[in-house]
Design a protein around this motif. Sequence first.
Motif, mmCIF file in Angstrom:
data_model
loop_
_atom_site.group_PDB
_atom_site.id
_atom_site.type_symbol
_atom_site.label_atom_id
_atom_site.label_comp_id
_atom_site.label_asym_id
_atom_site.label_seq_id
_atom_site.Cartn_x
_atom_site.Cartn_y
_atom_site.Cartn_z
ATOM 1 N N ARG A 104 -20.850 -7.511 16.168
ATOM 2 C CA ARG A 104 -21.676 -7.413 17.138
ATOM 3 C C ARG A 104 -22.055 -6.151 17.143
ATOM 4 N NH1 ARG A 104 -17.233 -9.409 20.707
ATOM 5 N NH2 ARG A 104 -17.712 -11.581 20.836
ATOM 6 N N PHE A 105 -23.505 -5.822 17.651
ATOM 7 C CA PHE A 105 -24.131 -4.613 17.656
ATOM 8 C C PHE A 105 -25.172 -4.677 18.619
ATOM 9 C CE2 PHE A 105 -26.216 -6.632 14.115
ATOM 10 C CZ PHE A 105 -27.792 -6.284 14.395
ATOM 11 N N ASP A 106 -25.478 -3.810 19.500
ATOM 12 C CA ASP A 106 -26.726 -3.817 20.372
ATOM 13 C C ASP A 106 -26.465 -5.105 21.040
ATOM 14 O OD1 ASP A 106 -28.707 -2.102 21.465
ATOM 15 O OD2 ASP A 106 -30.116 -3.813 20.819
ATOM 16 N N ARG A 107 -27.490 -5.625 21.223
ATOM 17 C CA ARG A 107 -27.499 -7.164 21.801
ATOM 18 C C ARG A 107 -27.136 -8.394 20.798
ATOM 19 N NH1 ARG A 107 -32.534 -9.399 22.038
ATOM 20 N NH2 ARG A 107 -34.272 -7.868 21.020
ATOM 21 N N PHE A 108 -27.057 -7.915 19.611
ATOM 22 C CA PHE A 108 -26.883 -9.171 18.552
ATOM 23 C C PHE A 108 -25.414 -9.375 18.027
ATOM 24 C CE2 PHE A 108 -30.978 -6.628 18.444
ATOM 25 C CZ PHE A 108 -31.950 -7.628 18.221
ATOM 26 N N GLU A 109 -25.461 -10.604 17.420
ATOM 27 C CA GLU A 109 -24.247 -11.055 16.840
ATOM 28 C C GLU A 109 -24.550 -11.455 15.411
ATOM 29 O OE1 GLU A 109 -22.061 -14.097 18.952
ATOM 30 O OE2 GLU A 109 -22.456 -12.922 21.016
ATOM 31 N N LEU A 110 -23.866 -11.139 14.617
ATOM 32 C CA LEU A 110 -24.126 -11.277 12.893
ATOM 33 C C LEU A 110 -23.050 -12.085 12.502
ATOM 34 C CD1 LEU A 110 -26.005 -10.921 10.646
ATOM 35 C CD2 LEU A 110 -24.501 -9.095 9.723
ATOM 36 N N ASP A 111 -23.199 -13.614 12.101
ATOM 37 C CA ASP A 111 -22.026 -14.163 11.595
ATOM 38 C C ASP A 111 -22.455 -14.507 10.094
ATOM 39 O OD1 ASP A 111 -20.558 -16.637 11.028
ATOM 40 O OD2 ASP A 111 -20.746 -17.350 12.928
ATOM 41 N N ALA A 112 -21.680 -13.737 9.336
ATOM 42 C CA ALA A 112 -22.115 -13.886 7.802
ATOM 43 C C ALA A 112 -21.553 -15.247 7.305
ATOM 44 C CB ALA A 112 -21.267 -12.683 7.444
ATOM 45 N N ALA B 30 -34.542 -16.054 13.404
ATOM 46 C CA ALA B 30 -34.759 -16.248 11.719
ATOM 47 C C ALA B 30 -35.002 -14.972 11.094
ATOM 48 C CB ALA B 30 -36.120 -17.094 11.936
ATOM 49 N N LEU B 31 -34.276 -14.973 10.090
ATOM 50 C CA LEU B 31 -34.454 -13.847 8.995
ATOM 51 C C LEU B 31 -34.483 -14.659 7.354
ATOM 52 C CD1 LEU B 31 -31.814 -11.293 9.950
ATOM 53 C CD2 LEU B 31 -34.123 -11.329 10.300
ATOM 54 N N ARG B 32 -35.171 -14.016 6.508
ATOM 55 C CA ARG B 32 -35.467 -14.531 5.301
ATOM 56 C C ARG B 32 -33.903 -14.090 4.684
ATOM 57 N NH1 ARG B 32 -38.711 -12.332 1.340
ATOM 58 N NH2 ARG B 32 -38.423 -10.172 2.190
ATOM 59 N N PRO B 33 -33.611 -14.863 3.620
ATOM 60 C CA PRO B 33 -32.190 -14.433 3.152
ATOM 61 C C PRO B 33 -31.710 -13.003 2.554
ATOM 62 C CG PRO B 33 -32.981 -16.631 2.310
ATOM 63 C CD PRO B 33 -34.156 -15.956 3.105
ATOM 64 N N LYS B 34 -32.869 -12.298 1.983
ATOM 65 C CA LYS B 34 -32.584 -10.919 1.623
ATOM 66 C C LYS B 34 -32.708 -10.026 2.610
ATOM 67 C CE LYS B 34 -31.850 -11.220 -2.748
ATOM 68 N NZ LYS B 34 -30.833 -10.861 -3.282
ATOM 69 N N THR B 35 -33.612 -10.273 3.793
ATOM 70 C CA THR B 35 -33.574 -9.608 5.113
ATOM 71 C C THR B 35 -32.160 -9.690 5.654
ATOM 72 O OG1 THR B 35 -36.060 -9.962 5.085
ATOM 73 C CG2 THR B 35 -34.835 -9.100 7.297
ATOM 74 N N PHE B 36 -31.458 -10.904 5.822
ATOM 75 C CA PHE B 36 -30.410 -11.079 6.188
ATOM 76 C C PHE B 36 -29.167 -10.374 5.472
ATOM 77 C CE2 PHE B 36 -26.166 -13.155 6.739
ATOM 78 C CZ PHE B 36 -26.062 -13.474 7.900
ATOM 79 N N GLU B 37 -29.490 -10.315 4.317
ATOM 80 C CA GLU B 37 -28.404 -9.649 3.197
ATOM 81 C C GLU B 37 -28.549 -8.273 3.552
ATOM 82 O OE1 GLU B 37 -25.752 -10.968 1.696
ATOM 83 O OE2 GLU B 37 -26.247 -12.868 2.434
ATOM 84 N N LEU B 38 -29.690 -7.609 3.726
ATOM 85 C CA LEU B 38 -29.829 -6.138 3.887
ATOM 86 C C LEU B 38 -29.314 -5.819 5.435
ATOM 87 C CD1 LEU B 38 -31.478 -3.328 3.153
ATOM 88 C CD2 LEU B 38 -33.228 -4.249 4.854
ATOM 89 N N LEU B 39 -29.298 -6.484 6.274
ATOM 90 C CA LEU B 39 -28.937 -6.261 7.587
ATOM 91 C C LEU B 39 -27.417 -6.428 7.404
ATOM 92 C CD1 LEU B 39 -28.883 -6.033 10.731
ATOM 93 C CD2 LEU B 39 -29.368 -8.359 10.850
ATOM 94 N N ARG B 40 -26.762 -7.340 6.766
ATOM 95 C CA ARG B 40 -25.371 -7.510 6.603
ATOM 96 C C ARG B 40 -24.852 -6.168 6.048
ATOM 97 N NH1 ARG B 40 -22.681 -12.541 3.298
ATOM 98 N NH2 ARG B 40 -20.479 -11.743 3.363
ATOM 99 N N TYR B 41 -25.474 -5.646 5.102
ATOM 100 C CA TYR B 41 -25.063 -4.436 4.401
ATOM 101 C C TYR B 41 -24.909 -3.312 5.320
ATOM 102 C CZ TYR B 41 -23.756 -1.367 0.512
ATOM 103 O OH TYR B 41 -23.066 -0.631 -0.111
#
Length: 119
Positions: free
Chosen positions: A21-29, A42-53
């Motif tokens: 969790r960060f700010d108002r978001f939840e990232l479920d890898a 919605a995020l493109r796969p590489k954009t999702f991976e960048l956020l994950r990193y």
Amino acid sequence: MNAETLRKAASPQQAAAQAWRFDRFELDAARGVLRAGGAEVALRPKTFELLRYLVANPGRLIPKRELLDRVWVGVMVTEDSVVQCVGELRAALGDSAQRLIVTVPRGGYRLDAPVEATV
């Protein structure tokens, strides 16, 4: 990005996490999903991976070269790919003011938000 890469780059607690969790978001890898207020973003796969990193390395300045090496493993791309993904990510997060993802000129990028690892 695989679990081994995350373990090398992040703290043990952050690397072991599959959701944050960060700010108002939840990232479920594990599911490959970003949510804001329960709605999927919605995020493109590489954009999702960048956020994950970035989320796995909160508060740390990450050079573009490191992002290229970790997110685009084995793929020849230019720094423009990082810039494009960061732009897409900011648009998806509503972060035009660079409050969450900070650009450090000639330095790289930093996720400037508290991150909580979840189950």
